[in-house]
Each structure stands twice: as structure tokens, then as C-alpha cells.
Write an enzyme that holds these catalytic residues in place. Structure first.
Site, PDB file in Angstrom:
ATOM      1  N   GLU A   1       0.828  -1.205   0.000  1.00 55.95           N
ATOM      2  CA  GLU A   1       0.000   0.000   0.000  1.00 55.95           C
ATOM      3  C   GLU A   1       0.865   1.258   0.000  1.00 55.95           C
ATOM      4  OE1 GLU A   1      -1.223   1.847   3.535  1.00 55.95           O
ATOM      5  OE2 GLU A   1      -1.230  -0.041   4.660  1.00 55.95           O
TER       6      GLU A   1
ATOM      7  N   LYS B   1      -5.051  -2.704  14.315  1.00 54.49           N
ATOM      8  CA  LYS B   1      -4.356  -1.651  15.051  1.00 54.49           C
ATOM      9  C   LYS B   1      -4.852  -1.602  16.489  1.00 54.49           C
ATOM     10  CE  LYS B   1      -3.336   1.309  11.070  1.00 54.49           C
ATOM     11  NZ  LYS B   1      -4.091   0.726   9.963  1.00 54.49           N
TER      12      LYS B   1
END
Length: 303
Positions: free
Chosen positions: A26, A160
Site C-alpha cells: 500500500e 491496530k
């Protein structure tokens, strides 16, 4: 798709034509995840890690309305210093291309582009998920829905730590996404090797992870799989140390009314400040670790 502005770097084009292993990467980590020059240095290290493990890296981004599958060193450096770069997910991607704008791809957008390009494995840092307080805000990352739709194996260091991890797992389960911890029973949580939650599945062999993806395709099941790869032991920040900083950063974001796409960049920046840079060091280590595992999976997938 043939009319879409799409271009491959020479290295990626050669690899795909030969049927060689390729790992998608990404670009939001470059534009929204780290400051310059650490962002371009990290991107170059991650690409080198993929190559060293026997695969070809394909960093994905939209440059002036053209979707790039793989970037040259010059393009990486240019993107790392660019300003007003769109953070592009499924909803924004067509608009960014239509406007001729520059955009960095999130997990969801990178999965879409990778699948379009015929790339089956993607390495990132951590996935987005269900944010704290989602029962009020409905703030749920498009990453989760993309994992349920697009057949790409995503290697990340787990959700996360700033997220509501139990709710994130519930959404993934609802969408039929396998969540596979690599080499341990515990689900990792980005900076920490353990989240306090046992992962739904465990595999210890990259070849088995590749075989699992091929089996899903053979069964006609849509969607990808999430491989939760724990940060190396020497680089982790344990939960007892990191979580008080996470809670402080979340409280500050709420107090300042920061929401939607601005949340994650704000929180990552505050974590960098609160940990005096230690979170960034860990972030770089986990991304590189994920790239190495993704390359091993891609090599096995290509056999």
C-alpha cells in the site's frame, strides 16, 4: 477494465508476465503513516525485503489519475514528498482517477488494485477495523468489508491497537473472513504480539497459507484472508506499556472532534509523540516483517 488508466512498473510487468511471485504494497503508509524521509526509506527497505525473499514488490498508488501497479524509485520519492495526497479507499478510488488526482491507497483500495492486476498477496502494517464507540459513530473501516469481497491474502500485524478488536473480529467473522495467526495462538495487535484474544485460526507454514487461499478459490468462496503476523519479539511494545498511550491519544482525538479518515493519522502521530518515537521504530519493524512473510506466501502461491 481495459479502458482504465493503469500502468505497471517495468519490474512488476516482467514478473507478472513470467508468472513470478509478486507482493502488493500500500501507499498510505508513505503519505499518511510516516514523516519524510523515514517514509521513503521505509518503503525502499520494505521493497528490498520482498526482493530478498524471492518476490517482486508492487507498491500501488494513483499518480495524476493513473493507477500504478509498482512504482519506480523516482516515483516513490516524489510521492513521499507530495502534499494534498488523497487517502483513497473503495469509495474514493474512481473519483481520484476521474479527477486526475494523486492518491495513496488504503488496505481496501490496494486489495482492489492488486486483484485487478492479478496479484494474490498483499503486505501492510495493520488493518483498519471497528473504531472505539462505533455503536454511536458507526465508524467501521472499509478494510473489513473488502476482506469479505476481494480474494487477496492480506498480511498484517493484526488490527491496530487503537481499535475495538473484539468488534473487529466479529465483523470479520460475519463476512466470512478467515483470521489466521501466524506461528502463535494469540491474535497480535500491531505494536504488541498479543491482544489478550485468541485468534480464530492458526497456521505456521507460509505454504499452508497459500494453499488455504487456493482452496477458498476452488470452493468458489468470495473474499480474502487475513494473516495476523506478530511483530518480532525484539521490536514489540507490550500492551501494558502501549495501551495507556493509546487511551490518552483516543481521549485527545475525541476532545478535539477528530473523526473519520483523520482519526488514524492523528492517533499514529500522537503515539509517535507520546512514545518519543518508539512507536515508529516498531511500526517500521512490523511492516518489514510482514513483507518478508508475504513474500514467502507469494513464492508458495506461485508454485
Amino acid at each position: 477494465m481495459t479502458t482504465l488508466p493503469l500502468t505497471y512498473s517495468p519490474e512488476v510487468a516482467t514478473a507478472l508476465k513470467a508468472g513470478a511471485p509478486v507482493v502488493a504494497l500500500e501507499s498510505t503508509i508513505i503519505t499518511h503513516g510516516m514523516p519524510y524521509p523515514q517514509n521513503v526509506e521505509t518503503a525502499q527497505m520494505v521493497e528490498a525485503d520482498v526482493r530478498a525473499a524471492g518476490a517482486t514488490p508492487a507498491t500501488i498508488a494513483i499518480l495524476n489519475g493513473v493507477l500504478h501497479i509498482g512504482l519506480t524509485d523516482a516515483q516513490l520519492t516524489e510521492l513521499a514528498q507530495a502534499t494534498d495526497v488523497m487517502k483513497v479507499s473503495r469509495a474514493d478510488m474512481p473519483v481520484c482517477i476521474a479527477k486526475g488526482a494523486t492518491g495513496a491507497t488504503t488496505v481496501a483500495a490496494t486489495m482492489i488494485a492488486a486483484h485487478m492486476a492479478g496479484i494474490s498477496v498483499f503486505a501492510t502494517g495493520g488493518i483498519g477495523g471497528v473504531h472505539r464507540g462505533a455503536q454511536e459513530t458507526f465508524d467501521i473501516s472499509a478494510d473489513l468489508l473488502e476482506l469479505g469481497e476481494t480474494p487477496v491474502t492480506v498480511v498484517a500485524a493484526g488490527p491496530k491497537a487503537i481499535l475495538d478488536i473484539p468488534k473487529t473480529l466479529e465483523v470479520l467473522e460475519t463476512h466470512g473472513v478467515p483470521v489466521i495467526a501466524y506461528g502463535q495462538d494469540a491474535l497480535p495487535a500491531f505494536w504488541s504480539r498479543e491482544s489478550g484474544i485468541t485468534a480464530p485460526l492458526r497456521l505456521d507454514d507460509p505454504a499452508l497459507i497459500a494453499k488455504s487461499a487456493k482452496t477458498r478459490a476452488a470452493m468458489g468462496l468470495k473474499g480474502g484472508q487475513l494473516v495476523a503476523n506478530p511483530i518480532p519479539l525484539a521490536d514489540e511494545i507490550t500492551r501494558d506499556i502501549i495501551m495507556p498511550y493509546v487511551e490518552q491519544a483516543l481521549a485527545e482525538a475525541e476532545a478535539q472532534g477528530i473523526a473519520a479518515k483523520a482519526v488514524t493519522p492523528f492517533l499514529l502521530q500522537r503515539m509517535f509523540e507520546l512514545t518519543e518515537g518508539r512507536s515508529l521504530v516498531a511500526n517500521i519493524a512490523l511492516v518489514r516483517n510482514n513483507a518478508r512473510l508475504a513474500a514467502q506466501i507469494a513464492v508458495a502461491y506461485a508454485l
